[in-house]
Write a protein that holds these residues in place. Structure first.
Motif, PDB file in Angstrom:
ATOM      1  N   GLN A   7       0.845  -1.206   0.000  1.00  0.00           N
ATOM      2  CA  GLN A   7       0.000   0.000   0.000  1.00  0.00           C
ATOM      3  C   GLN A   7       0.876   1.250   0.000  1.00  0.00           C
ATOM      4  OE1 GLN A   7      -3.418  -0.006  -0.363  1.00  0.00           O
ATOM      5  NE2 GLN A   7      -3.017   2.145  -0.727  1.00  0.00           N
ATOM      6  N   GLU A   8       1.984   1.199   0.710  1.00  0.00           N
ATOM      7  CA  GLU A   8       2.910   2.336   0.684  1.00  0.00           C
ATOM      8  C   GLU A   8       3.496   2.515  -0.715  1.00  0.00           C
ATOM      9  OE1 GLU A   8       4.780   5.635   1.302  1.00  0.00           O
ATOM     10  OE2 GLU A   8       3.359   4.787   2.737  1.00  0.00           O
ATOM     11  N   GLU A   9       3.772   1.403  -1.405  1.00  0.00           N
ATOM     12  CA  GLU A   9       4.243   1.505  -2.789  1.00  0.00           C
ATOM     13  C   GLU A   9       3.177   2.107  -3.690  1.00  0.00           C
ATOM     14  OE1 GLU A   9       5.803  -2.177  -4.230  1.00  0.00           O
ATOM     15  OE2 GLU A   9       7.236  -2.361  -2.574  1.00  0.00           O
ATOM     16  N   VAL A  10       1.916   1.755  -3.444  1.00  0.00           N
ATOM     17  CA  VAL A  10       0.811   2.360  -4.204  1.00  0.00           C
ATOM     18  C   VAL A  10       0.795   3.867  -3.961  1.00  0.00           C
ATOM     19  CG1 VAL A  10      -1.717   2.571  -4.323  1.00  0.00           C
ATOM     20  CG2 VAL A  10      -0.656   0.316  -4.340  1.00  0.00           C
ATOM     21  N   ASN A  11       0.916   4.259  -2.701  1.00  0.00           N
ATOM     22  CA  ASN A  11       0.901   5.685  -2.371  1.00  0.00           C
ATOM     23  C   ASN A  11       2.061   6.422  -3.028  1.00  0.00           C
ATOM     24  OD1 ASN A  11      -1.354   5.173  -0.797  1.00  0.00           O
ATOM     25  ND2 ASN A  11      -0.213   5.084   1.111  1.00  0.00           N
ATOM     26  N   ALA A  12       3.248   5.809  -3.006  1.00  0.00           N
ATOM     27  CA  ALA A  12       4.413   6.439  -3.634  1.00  0.00           C
ATOM     28  C   ALA A  12       4.217   6.568  -5.145  1.00  0.00           C
ATOM     29  CB  ALA A  12       5.673   5.637  -3.318  1.00  0.00           C
ATOM     30  N   ALA A  13       3.694   5.531  -5.777  1.00  0.00           N
ATOM     31  CA  ALA A  13       3.440   5.574  -7.223  1.00  0.00           C
ATOM     32  C   ALA A  13       2.389   6.629  -7.550  1.00  0.00           C
ATOM     33  CB  ALA A  13       3.001   4.202  -7.733  1.00  0.00           C
ATOM     34  N   PHE A  14       1.390   6.746  -6.696  1.00  0.00           N
ATOM     35  CA  PHE A  14       0.343   7.758  -6.912  1.00  0.00           C
ATOM     36  C   PHE A  14       0.944   9.155  -6.823  1.00  0.00           C
ATOM     37  CE2 PHE A  14      -2.991  10.588  -5.318  1.00  0.00           C
ATOM     38  CZ  PHE A  14      -3.938  10.425  -6.323  1.00  0.00           C
ATOM     39  N   ARG A  15       1.785   9.384  -5.802  1.00  0.00           N
ATOM     40  CA  ARG A  15       2.424  10.697  -5.664  1.00  0.00           C
ATOM     41  C   ARG A  15       3.292  11.011  -6.882  1.00  0.00           C
ATOM     42  NH1 ARG A  15       3.010   8.841  -0.277  1.00  0.00           N
ATOM     43  NH2 ARG A  15       5.124   8.154  -0.748  1.00  0.00           N
ATOM     44  N   GLU A  16       4.031  10.026  -7.361  1.00  0.00           N
ATOM     45  CA  GLU A  16       4.891  10.231  -8.528  1.00  0.00           C
ATOM     46  C   GLU A  16       4.049  10.553  -9.767  1.00  0.00           C
ATOM     47  OE1 GLU A  16       8.768  10.595  -9.976  1.00  0.00           O
ATOM     48  OE2 GLU A  16       8.074  10.299  -7.926  1.00  0.00           O
ATOM     49  N   LEU A  17       2.963   9.809  -9.959  1.00  0.00           N
ATOM     50  CA  LEU A  17       2.068  10.070 -11.090  1.00  0.00           C
ATOM     51  C   LEU A  17       1.503  11.480 -11.010  1.00  0.00           C
ATOM     52  CD1 LEU A  17       0.329   9.262 -13.538  1.00  0.00           C
ATOM     53  CD2 LEU A  17      -1.313   8.275 -11.906  1.00  0.00           C
ATOM     54  N   LYS A  18       1.053  11.871  -9.829  1.00  0.00           N
ATOM     55  CA  LYS A  18       0.476  13.215  -9.668  1.00  0.00           C
ATOM     56  C   LYS A  18       1.507  14.296  -9.972  1.00  0.00           C
ATOM     57  CE  LYS A  18      -3.616  12.561  -9.202  1.00  0.00           C
ATOM     58  NZ  LYS A  18      -4.462  13.016 -10.280  1.00  0.00           N
ATOM     59  N   LYS A  19       2.762  14.040  -9.594  1.00  0.00           N
ATOM     60  CA  LYS A  19       3.822  15.012  -9.866  1.00  0.00           C
ATOM     61  C   LYS A  19       3.924  15.251 -11.372  1.00  0.00           C
ATOM     62  CE  LYS A  19       8.056  13.664  -9.218  1.00  0.00           C
ATOM     63  NZ  LYS A  19       9.361  13.307  -8.627  1.00  0.00           N
ATOM     64  N   TYR A  20       3.957  14.172 -12.149  1.00  0.00           N
ATOM     65  CA  TYR A  20       4.069  14.319 -13.603  1.00  0.00           C
ATOM     66  C   TYR A  20       2.802  14.927 -14.207  1.00  0.00           C
ATOM     67  CZ  TYR A  20       8.352  11.654 -13.290  1.00  0.00           C
ATOM     68  OH  TYR A  20       9.608  11.232 -12.971  1.00  0.00           O
ATOM     69  N   GLU A  21       1.638  14.557 -13.682  1.00  0.00           N
ATOM     70  CA  GLU A  21       0.395  15.149 -14.188  1.00  0.00           C
ATOM     71  C   GLU A  21       0.354  16.646 -13.911  1.00  0.00           C
ATOM     72  OE1 GLU A  21      -2.694  11.359 -14.034  1.00  0.00           O
ATOM     73  OE2 GLU A  21      -2.627  12.723 -12.325  1.00  0.00           O
ATOM     74  N   LEU A  22       0.837  17.063 -12.736  1.00  0.00           N
ATOM     75  CA  LEU A  22       0.868  18.497 -12.430  1.00  0.00           C
ATOM     76  C   LEU A  22       1.860  19.236 -13.313  1.00  0.00           C
ATOM     77  CD1 LEU A  22       0.585  18.487  -8.540  1.00  0.00           C
ATOM     78  CD2 LEU A  22      -1.112  19.283 -10.190  1.00  0.00           C
TER      79      LEU A  22
END
Length: 142
Positions: A86-101
């Motif tokens: 779940q922490e890996e999911v959260n990290a991947a989500f944060r990384e994705l959001k960074k690129y989307e922003l």
């Protein structure tokens, strides 16, 4: 940037699938533990009702408890793996959001550039029209 976003969406989906698989494993261990509890209760009733069955009950109970303890250990390990996944999911989500922003900000800047360019063109066209009207001899007061 689109390629990076696709990559991180894929990674996020993969990590989410891992969490789901681990949750399924956890549920399987819990079902196994429930089944062992039910079997133990059933064997206890049988041993209580039938004297000749009671001789093997203590061995069965010991084996059942060992199997249940093993299932509990396995379930607890899976729960720990779920937390890590779940922490890996959260990290991947944060990384994705960074690129989307980053992409969103870039697109907004490009739109603003285009709007400024269009406004400058409209201002220039208006200024040229004003100059032409000023230069026309028929419109001058006499």
């Amino acid at each position: 940037m689109d390629g990076l976003i696709r990559l991180w969406k894929w990674r996020l989906d993969e990590r989410r699938r891992i969490v789901v698989d681990l949750e399924i494993m956890r549920a399987g261990f819990e079902r196994q533990m429930d089944k062992l509890d039910e079997e133990l209760e059933h064997e206890r009733r049988v041993a209580t009702l039938h004297y000749d069955s009671s001789f093997g009950f203590s061995n069965y109970r010991k084996m059942n408890r060992e199997r249940r303890a093993n299932a509990e250990v396995a379930r607890d390990e899976v729960i720990d793996r779920i937390a890590a996944a779940q922490e890996e999911v959260n990290a991947a989500f944060r990384e994705l959001k960074k690129y989307e922003l980053v992409l969103e900000n870039w697109e907004r800047r490009e739109r603003q550039k285009l709007e400024r360019r269009e406004q400058a063109e409209m201002d220039e066209a208006g200024l040229q029209g004003f100059r032409r009207r000023q230069e026309q001899p028929g419109d001058l007061p006499g």
